[in-house]
Structure formats: structure tokens, C-alpha cells
Design a protein around this motif. Structure first.
Motif, PDB file in Angstrom:
ATOM      1  N   ILE A 144      -1.563  -2.608   0.574  1.00  8.11           N
ATOM      2  CA  ILE A 144      -0.693  -3.470   1.374  1.00  8.11           C
ATOM      3  C   ILE A 144      -1.000  -3.247   2.837  1.00  8.11           C
ATOM      4  O   ILE A 144      -1.551  -2.217   3.225  1.00  8.11           O
ATOM      5  CB  ILE A 144       0.806  -3.176   1.108  1.00  8.11           C
ATOM      6  N   ALA A 145      -0.657  -4.230   3.660  1.00  9.35           N
ATOM      7  CA  ALA A 145      -0.860  -4.083   5.101  1.00  9.35           C
ATOM      8  C   ALA A 145       0.047  -2.989   5.643  1.00  9.35           C
ATOM      9  O   ALA A 145       1.169  -2.797   5.168  1.00  9.35           O
ATOM     10  CB  ALA A 145      -0.575  -5.401   5.808  1.00  9.35           C
ATOM     11  N   MET A 161      -9.838  -4.331   7.728  1.00 10.87           N
ATOM     12  CA  MET A 161     -10.295  -5.715   7.574  1.00 10.87           C
ATOM     13  C   MET A 161     -10.547  -6.378   8.919  1.00 10.87           C
ATOM     14  O   MET A 161      -9.765  -7.198   9.398  1.00 10.87           O
ATOM     15  CB  MET A 161      -9.292  -6.508   6.741  1.00 10.87           C
ATOM     16  N   SER A 162     -11.672  -6.018   9.523  1.00 17.75           N
ATOM     17  CA  SER A 162     -12.019  -6.576  10.823  1.00 17.75           C
ATOM     18  C   SER A 162     -13.517  -6.447  11.042  1.00 17.75           C
ATOM     19  O   SER A 162     -14.200  -5.694  10.330  1.00 17.75           O
ATOM     20  CB  SER A 162     -11.263  -5.822  11.929  1.00 17.75           C
ATOM     21  N   GLU A 207       1.251  -5.452  15.722  1.00 20.95           N
ATOM     22  CA  GLU A 207       0.925  -6.209  14.507  1.00 20.95           C
ATOM     23  C   GLU A 207      -0.543  -6.631  14.441  1.00 20.95           C
ATOM     24  O   GLU A 207      -1.077  -6.838  13.347  1.00 20.95           O
ATOM     25  CB  GLU A 207       1.826  -7.446  14.415  1.00 20.95           C
ATOM     26  N   ASP A 208      -1.202  -6.757  15.600  1.00 25.01           N
ATOM     27  CA  ASP A 208      -2.623  -7.097  15.587  1.00 25.01           C
ATOM     28  C   ASP A 208      -3.421  -6.058  14.806  1.00 25.01           C
ATOM     29  O   ASP A 208      -4.435  -6.378  14.187  1.00 25.01           O
ATOM     30  CB  ASP A 208      -3.169  -7.186  17.018  1.00 25.01           C
ATOM     31  N   PHE A 209      -2.960  -4.810  14.862  1.00 21.53           N
ATOM     32  CA  PHE A 209      -3.620  -3.727  14.136  1.00 21.53           C
ATOM     33  C   PHE A 209      -3.039  -3.543  12.741  1.00 21.53           C
ATOM     34  O   PHE A 209      -3.779  -3.397  11.765  1.00 21.53           O
ATOM     35  CB  PHE A 209      -3.496  -2.414  14.922  1.00 21.53           C
ATOM     36  N   THR A 210      -1.708  -3.536  12.648  1.00 21.97           N
ATOM     37  CA  THR A 210      -1.088  -3.217  11.359  1.00 21.97           C
ATOM     38  C   THR A 210      -1.287  -4.299  10.310  1.00 21.97           C
ATOM     39  O   THR A 210      -1.102  -4.052   9.118  1.00 21.97           O
ATOM     40  CB  THR A 210       0.420  -2.950  11.529  1.00 21.97           C
ATOM     41  N   SER A 211      -1.684  -5.493  10.732  1.00 23.05           N
ATOM     42  CA  SER A 211      -1.916  -6.576   9.766  1.00 23.05           C
ATOM     43  C   SER A 211      -3.321  -6.516   9.172  1.00 23.05           C
ATOM     44  O   SER A 211      -3.600  -7.201   8.180  1.00 23.05           O
ATOM     45  CB  SER A 211      -1.689  -7.935  10.430  1.00 23.05           C
ATOM     46  N   ILE A 212      -4.213  -5.702   9.743  1.00 24.90           N
ATOM     47  CA  ILE A 212      -5.591  -5.623   9.235  1.00 24.90           C
ATOM     48  C   ILE A 212      -5.968  -4.216   8.779  1.00 24.90           C
ATOM     49  O   ILE A 212      -7.096  -3.976   8.371  1.00 24.90           O
ATOM     50  CB  ILE A 212      -6.607  -6.133  10.276  1.00 24.90           C
ATOM     51  N   ILE A 213      -5.021  -3.280   8.866  1.00 23.66           N
ATOM     52  CA  ILE A 213      -5.207  -1.951   8.280  1.00 23.66           C
ATOM     53  C   ILE A 213      -4.434  -1.925   6.966  1.00 23.66           C
ATOM     54  O   ILE A 213      -3.217  -2.106   6.949  1.00 23.66           O
ATOM     55  CB  ILE A 213      -4.694  -0.843   9.214  1.00 23.66           C
ATOM     56  N   TYR A 214      -5.150  -1.735   5.875  1.00 24.42           N
ATOM     57  CA  TYR A 214      -4.516  -1.735   4.551  1.00 24.42           C
ATOM     58  C   TYR A 214      -4.466  -0.330   3.977  1.00 24.42           C
ATOM     59  O   TYR A 214      -5.385   0.473   4.192  1.00 24.42           O
ATOM     60  CB  TYR A 214      -5.260  -2.687   3.604  1.00 24.42           C
ATOM     61  N   VAL A 215      -3.396  -0.052   3.246  1.00 26.34           N
ATOM     62  CA  VAL A 215      -3.157   1.307   2.750  1.00 26.34           C
ATOM     63  C   VAL A 215      -2.601   1.285   1.325  1.00 26.34           C
ATOM     64  O   VAL A 215      -2.099   0.265   0.852  1.00 26.34           O
ATOM     65  CB  VAL A 215      -2.151   2.050   3.667  1.00 26.34           C
ATOM     66  N   ASN A 216      -2.702   2.427   0.697  1.00 26.02           N
ATOM     67  CA  ASN A 216      -2.034   2.672  -0.589  1.00 26.02           C
ATOM     68  C   ASN A 216      -1.124   3.871  -0.427  1.00 26.02           C
ATOM     69  O   ASN A 216      -1.465   4.821   0.297  1.00 26.02           O
ATOM     70  CB  ASN A 216      -3.055   2.944  -1.696  1.00 26.02           C
ATOM     71  N   GLU A 217       0.016   3.843  -1.106  1.00 25.88           N
ATOM     72  CA  GLU A 217       0.939   4.968  -1.009  1.00 25.88           C
ATOM     73  C   GLU A 217       0.280   6.228  -1.566  1.00 25.88           C
ATOM     74  O   GLU A 217      -0.414   6.197  -2.558  1.00 25.88           O
ATOM     75  CB  GLU A 217       2.230   4.661  -1.775  1.00 25.88           C
ATOM     76  N   SER A 218       0.516   7.335  -0.843  1.00 25.50           N
ATOM     77  CA  SER A 218      -0.097   8.613  -1.210  1.00 25.50           C
ATOM     78  C   SER A 218       0.989   9.621  -1.557  1.00 25.50           C
ATOM     79  O   SER A 218       2.088   9.605  -1.003  1.00 25.50           O
ATOM     80  CB  SER A 218      -0.931   9.133  -0.042  1.00 25.50           C
ATOM     81  N   ASN A 219       0.680  10.510  -2.481  1.00 25.48           N
ATOM     82  CA  ASN A 219       1.623  11.547  -2.870  1.00 25.48           C
ATOM     83  C   ASN A 219       1.670  12.664  -1.810  1.00 25.48           C
ATOM     84  O   ASN A 219       0.690  12.953  -1.187  1.00 25.48           O
ATOM     85  CB  ASN A 219       1.223  12.154  -4.221  1.00 25.48           C
TER      86      ASN A 219
END
Length: 219
Positions: A144-145, A161-162, A207-219
Motif C-alpha cells: 500500500i502507499a 514508483m518513480s 503526499e508527493d512522496f508518500t503516494s509513490i513509496i509503497y510498503v508492506n506491514e512488518s512485524n
């Protein structure tokens, strides 16, 4: 096929995978730096070759044949990025720029050799999935973003994603790279900003950055 045709179908494929899903000729023209008229002409030409579906004022959709071509170009691009990153430790921007040139000059045989040399990777250094030799992406994207994350949780960076040089320079300076872990300390929803903690440093991203950095939840 010409470089222009390969770039056109690749642009439709990549735009179609983004959140805005905007593949109208005008948006593809902007992506490729060509005129709207040139994009429309190309779309009509490729429709006659059964590479895409074209309807006036409507989004462009690749046919199975066009999608296969796009994935073949994407595969070569991302394999070159992976090889250049491994051999020369080049920046994310530089490997993208060089791969843009090399992807069109690469045979399927060479692409397969590069893949074998790298151990058949499933992701490139940006975190983008690499199609296999059959034009299939065998991984499932659950990322997710960063803008959509929850406060007080840890996440692992899965995609950047850039293709913007300044974006990648910023990411390199602050440890924002594929596989690294960060902590979301605050979401400023009204102002569309996210505060994160990474490598013991607090960073506030818009948001210019947070909309193109994608992550997965980590333990």
C-alpha cells in the motif's frame, strides 16, 4: 517493432497499473513527451496491428498481443536495472536511465542469460516485479502507499514508483530503499503528510512522496 511502438505499449501498461489508471491518449502523450495528436495517431496505428483497443476520447486498452509485448519490454528493462545495480552499484535513477536505452537492444536470449546470472530475481532494485520468460508476473502485490498506512506501525519498503532523479537522491540520503524498515509515527491527514522514523531519523514527507513509496506491514 520500433522503439516508439515499444515505448508506447509500455507506457499504457505502466499507467494502467498505477492508482489513477489513466491511459487516455493525452496522458500517454504527457508520459512520453509527445503531442496529443501524435499519441492519437500512434494509438490508431497500433489498433490496426491488434496491439490495443482504440475508441475516441476513451482510455486505451492493450490487447493480449500488446500486453505480451509490453511485459517483454518491462522484463528486459527491469533485468538490466538489476544487473547494473549488482555489478556497478549505480544509483536508482542511473540504472533506470540506462535500462531505457538497453531494453530495446536486448534479445530474448540475452534477457534469459541475464536472468539466469542474477538467479532469476522476482523484483528489481526499485521493488518492481520482473515478469518471467513467459511474460507472467508470479508475485502477488499486497503493498500500500505510505500515505495509506496506520500510525504506530512498522512497515517494510516494497516499491519506489518513480523515475525522478531528485526523488531517488532524497531516498538514498535518508535510507529509503527497497527492503528497509520504517516506523510511521504520525499521519497528518488534513495536510496530507506522514511522519516516519527510519535509521533513528525523523522525516516528514508530503503526499508527493508518500503516494509513490509503497510498503508492506512488518512485524
Amino acid at each position: 517493432m520500433s522503439i516508439a511502438i515499444e515505448n508506447f505499449v509500455k507506457a499504457i501498461y505502466k499507467n494502467g497499473k498505477r492508482d489513477n489508471n489513466d491511459t487516455k491518449p493525452g496522458n500517454i502523450a504527457k508520459k512520453l513527451g509527445i503531442s496529443n495528436a501524435a499519441a492519437t495517431d500512434m494509438a490508431q496505428k497500433l489498433a490496426s496491428k491488434d496491439l490495443l483497443h482504440y475508441e475516441k476520447y476513451q482510455a486505451l486498452k492493450l490487447t493480449d498481443k500488446g500486453n505480451k509485448m509490453a511485459l517483454n519490454v518491462v522484463r528486459k528493462h527491469r533485468l538490466w536495472e538489476s544487473l547494473l545495480f549488482k555489478l556497478f552499484d549505480m544509483s536508482l535513477h542511473d540504472i533506470h536511465r540506462e535500462a531505457e536505452l538497453l531494453e530495446h537492444q536486448t534479445s530474448d536470449l540475452l534477457a534469459n542469460k541475464i536472468s539466469e546470472y542474477l538467479g532469476n530475481p522476482k523484483f528489481d532494485p526499485h521493488g518492481d516485479p520482473i515478469p518471467n520468460a513467459n511474460g507472467e508476473i508470479t508475485t502477488t502485490d499486497t503493498s500500500i502507499a505510505l500515505s495509506q498506512t496506520s500510525e504506530g506501525k512498522k512497515y517494510m519498503i516494497s516499491r519506489l514508483m518513480s523515475d525522478d532523479k531528485e526523488f531517488f537522491e532524497f531516498c538514498a540520503q535518508h535510507g529509503l530503499k527497497f527492503g528497509n524498515t520504517l516506523f510511521v509515527s504520525k499521519q497528518f491527514n488534513k495536510n496530507k503528510m506522514t511522519q516516519i522514523l527510519i535509521n533513528n531519523n525523523t522525516i516528514l514527507l508530503n503526499e508527493d512522496f508518500t503516494s509513490i513509496i509503497y510498503v508492506n506491514e512488518s512485524n
